[in-house]
Design a protein around this motif. Structure first.
Motif, PDB file in Angstrom:
ATOM      1  N   SER A 151      28.005  40.450  40.252  1.00 16.14           N
ATOM      2  CA  SER A 151      28.977  39.350  40.259  1.00 16.14           C
ATOM      3  C   SER A 151      28.394  38.089  40.894  1.00 16.14           C
ATOM      4  CB  SER A 151      30.259  39.756  40.984  1.00 16.14           C
ATOM      5  OG  SER A 151      30.018  39.998  42.359  1.00 16.14           O
ATOM      6  N   ALA A 152      27.435  38.257  41.802  1.00 19.94           N
ATOM      7  CA  ALA A 152      26.816  37.094  42.453  1.00 19.94           C
ATOM      8  C   ALA A 152      26.166  36.183  41.431  1.00 19.94           C
ATOM      9  CB  ALA A 152      25.781  37.553  43.477  1.00 19.94           C
ATOM     10  N   VAL A 153      25.558  36.767  40.401  1.00 17.00           N
ATOM     11  CA  VAL A 153      24.915  35.972  39.354  1.00 17.00           C
ATOM     12  C   VAL A 153      25.947  35.107  38.632  1.00 17.00           C
ATOM     13  CG1 VAL A 153      23.560  36.055  37.223  1.00 17.00           C
ATOM     14  CG2 VAL A 153      23.112  37.708  39.045  1.00 17.00           C
ATOM     15  N   GLY A 154      27.052  35.725  38.224  1.00 20.77           N
ATOM     16  CA  GLY A 154      28.106  34.985  37.532  1.00 20.77           C
ATOM     17  C   GLY A 154      28.751  33.930  38.409  1.00 20.77           C
ATOM     18  N   LEU A 155      28.964  34.258  39.679  1.00 21.20           N
ATOM     19  CA  LEU A 155      29.596  33.316  40.603  1.00 21.20           C
ATOM     20  C   LEU A 155      28.751  32.060  40.775  1.00 21.20           C
ATOM     21  CD1 LEU A 155      30.832  35.851  43.304  1.00 21.20           C
ATOM     22  CD2 LEU A 155      32.296  34.347  41.957  1.00 21.20           C
ATOM     23  N   PHE A 156      27.444  32.223  40.941  1.00 19.17           N
ATOM     24  CA  PHE A 156      26.591  31.070  41.187  1.00 19.17           C
ATOM     25  C   PHE A 156      26.186  30.345  39.907  1.00 19.17           C
ATOM     26  CE2 PHE A 156      26.146  33.262  45.274  1.00 19.17           C
ATOM     27  CZ  PHE A 156      26.354  32.190  46.137  1.00 19.17           C
ATOM     28  N   GLN A 157      26.435  30.965  38.766  1.00 17.11           N
ATOM     29  CA  GLN A 157      26.199  30.282  37.497  1.00 17.11           C
ATOM     30  C   GLN A 157      27.404  29.432  37.086  1.00 17.11           C
ATOM     31  OE1 GLN A 157      25.138  33.327  34.656  1.00 17.11           O
ATOM     32  NE2 GLN A 157      22.963  33.227  35.163  1.00 17.11           N
ATOM     33  N   SER A 158      28.536  29.681  37.703  1.00 21.67           N
ATOM     34  CA  SER A 158      29.751  28.946  37.359  1.00 21.67           C
ATOM     35  C   SER A 158      29.623  27.472  37.743  1.00 21.67           C
ATOM     36  CB  SER A 158      30.961  29.544  38.089  1.00 21.67           C
ATOM     37  OG  SER A 158      32.114  28.747  37.895  1.00 21.67           O
ATOM     38  N   GLU A 159      30.311  26.626  36.984  1.00 21.70           N
ATOM     39  CA  GLU A 159      30.327  25.200  37.300  1.00 21.70           C
ATOM     40  C   GLU A 159      31.149  24.915  38.550  1.00 21.70           C
ATOM     41  OE1 GLU A 159      31.584  22.993  33.919  1.00 21.70           O
ATOM     42  OE2 GLU A 159      29.882  23.592  32.675  1.00 21.70           O
ATOM     43  N   VAL A 160      31.993  25.869  38.951  1.00 23.16           N
ATOM     44  CA  VAL A 160      32.776  25.736  40.183  1.00 23.16           C
ATOM     45  C   VAL A 160      31.906  26.208  41.340  1.00 23.16           C
ATOM     46  CG1 VAL A 160      34.845  26.437  41.424  1.00 23.16           C
ATOM     47  CG2 VAL A 160      34.943  26.073  38.951  1.00 23.16           C
ATOM     48  N   LYS A 161      31.538  25.300  42.222  1.00 20.72           N
ATOM     49  CA  LYS A 161      30.557  25.586  43.264  1.00 20.72           C
ATOM     50  C   LYS A 161      31.168  25.856  44.638  1.00 20.72           C
ATOM     51  CE  LYS A 161      27.216  25.112  40.366  1.00 20.72           C
ATOM     52  NZ  LYS A 161      26.501  26.316  39.884  1.00 20.72           N
ATOM     53  N   VAL A 162      32.482  25.826  44.747  1.00 19.87           N
ATOM     54  CA  VAL A 162      33.147  26.074  46.027  1.00 19.87           C
ATOM     55  C   VAL A 162      33.768  27.467  46.018  1.00 19.87           C
ATOM     56  CG1 VAL A 162      34.890  25.294  47.670  1.00 19.87           C
ATOM     57  CG2 VAL A 162      33.636  23.622  46.293  1.00 19.87           C
ATOM     58  N   HIS A 163      33.442  28.273  47.017  1.00 20.57           N
ATOM     59  CA  HIS A 163      33.937  29.641  47.086  1.00 20.57           C
ATOM     60  C   HIS A 163      34.818  29.843  48.325  1.00 20.57           C
ATOM     61  CE1 HIS A 163      30.043  30.939  44.775  1.00 20.57           C
ATOM     62  NE2 HIS A 163      30.894  30.259  44.022  1.00 20.57           N
ATOM     63  N   LEU A 164      36.027  30.310  48.094  1.00 25.71           N
ATOM     64  CA  LEU A 164      36.895  30.733  49.196  1.00 25.71           C
ATOM     65  C   LEU A 164      36.593  32.213  49.423  1.00 25.71           C
ATOM     66  CD1 LEU A 164      39.712  32.212  50.141  1.00 25.71           C
ATOM     67  CD2 LEU A 164      39.193  30.000  51.155  1.00 25.71           C
ATOM     68  N   LEU A 165      36.104  32.545  50.601  1.00 24.46           N
ATOM     69  CA  LEU A 165      35.647  33.900  50.872  1.00 24.46           C
ATOM     70  C   LEU A 165      36.598  34.665  51.792  1.00 24.46           C
ATOM     71  CD1 LEU A 165      31.930  32.934  51.632  1.00 24.46           C
ATOM     72  CD2 LEU A 165      32.887  33.664  49.446  1.00 24.46           C
ATOM     73  N   LEU A 166      36.982  35.834  51.359  1.00 25.45           N
ATOM     74  CA  LEU A 166      37.747  36.748  52.199  1.00 25.45           C
ATOM     75  C   LEU A 166      36.801  37.846  52.657  1.00 25.45           C
ATOM     76  CD1 LEU A 166      40.250  38.116  53.438  1.00 25.45           C
ATOM     77  CD2 LEU A 166      40.684  39.151  51.193  1.00 25.45           C
ATOM     78  N   PHE A 167      36.498  37.864  53.954  1.00 25.72           N
ATOM     79  CA  PHE A 167      35.666  38.911  54.544  1.00 25.72           C
ATOM     80  C   PHE A 167      36.595  39.996  55.077  1.00 25.72           C
ATOM     81  CE2 PHE A 167      33.256  34.962  55.063  1.00 25.72           C
ATOM     82  CZ  PHE A 167      32.001  35.316  54.567  1.00 25.72           C
ATOM     83  N   ALA A 168      36.479  41.198  54.552  1.00 22.45           N
ATOM     84  CA  ALA A 168      37.354  42.290  55.002  1.00 22.45           C
ATOM     85  C   ALA A 168      36.630  43.616  54.826  1.00 22.45           C
ATOM     86  CB  ALA A 168      38.661  42.290  54.206  1.00 22.45           C
TER      87      ALA A 168
END
Length: 258
Positions: free
Chosen positions: A137-154
């Motif tokens: 999923s990291a590949v798809g996330l960083f290939q997206s044009e949306v560059k801001v990630h809201l991260l939930l660490f749990a």
């Protein structure tokens, strides 16, 4: 001779039934309205745009779809629909809501096409309103044009893991095209680097942060209840630029104290 013909006929019938049962499991989109309704039916969907059922990659597409049963899939050979989605040749397209994205795999450009490759294509691009972070999923996330990630660490298995995941997944559609919501399991050793980027350890969780890939900067929601209202205010303050100004002010203050 008659017996041989009988067995041949039975074998042919069985093959035809198998082919029909495999194909009939997928809807065939006959017009633009049907395609739009299908694309809107789930967070991520796949459409195989094939001129004929004998096209390059058709069998591999069916096999990959069968393996990725969690992703709705359909077939389309109607030129009107192709034109609506800028499809010009046999293509496998993945549509997702989280970043309003259409990812096309042009089959004529792929000489060696196999089922495993298509499954990987589907997995990498399976970005949802809240996506669990892993190597694929990291590949798809960083290939997206949306560059801001809201991260939930749990930490998976904790009492608040599932409720927080569901809470943020419900909030994510409000930030479509602006932020991608990502779940990072603190119990996975390979995620330690992501936690460390925010100066966090598994024992500090759950926490919420924002990562801006363009500026390579991080922002951490102060400790406290992870409520929908607090997370929403956190996201809004980033979008308005207020959060960035606060961080810059803090950084300048630290520099002046040195």
């Amino acid at each position: 001779m008659c017996l041989f013909l009988l067995f041949s006929l039975l074998a042919t019938c069985c093959f035809a039934e198998d082919k029909v049962s495999t194909d009939s499991a997928l809807p065939r989109l006959a017009n633009v309205a049907a395609a739009e309704a299908f694309i809107d039916s789930a967070e991520v969907v796949i459409i195989g745009f094939f001129k004929t059922d004998e096209g390059h990659g058709y069998k591999e597409f069916l096999a990959a779809v069968e393996e990725m049963k969690t992703l709705p899939a359909a077939l389309c050979s109607v030129k009107e629909v192709w034109a609506n989605y800028s499809i010009e040749s046999d293509t496998i397209a993945l549509f997702r809501k989280a970043d309003k994205h259409q990812e096309n795999l042009l089959l004529e450009k792929i000489k060696k096409l196999d089922t495993d490759g298509l499954v990987r294509f589907f997995t990498i691009n399976n970005i949802r309103y809240i996506t669990e972070y892993n190597q694929a999923s990291a590949v798809g996330l960083f290939q997206s044009e949306v560059k801001v990630h809201l991260l939930l660490f749990a930490n998976r298995g904790s009492a608040d893991y599932k409720p927080l995941q569901e809470k943020l997944a419900a909030l994510a559609p409000h930030y479509t095209g602006k932020m991608l919501f990502v779940l990072i399991n603190g119990k996975v050793k390979s995620n330690e680097r992501a936690l460390g980027y925010f100066n966090l350890k598994p024992g500090d969780l759950p926490r919420v942060g924002i990562y801006d890939a363009d500026s390579d900067k991080t922002f951490l929601l102060p400790e406290g209840e992870i409520s929908t209202e607090r997370v929403q205010n956190f996201c809004d303050s980033f979008i308005s630029g207020e959060l960035q100004k606060e961080k810059e002010s803090e950084e300048n203050k630290k520099k002046s104290e040195l």
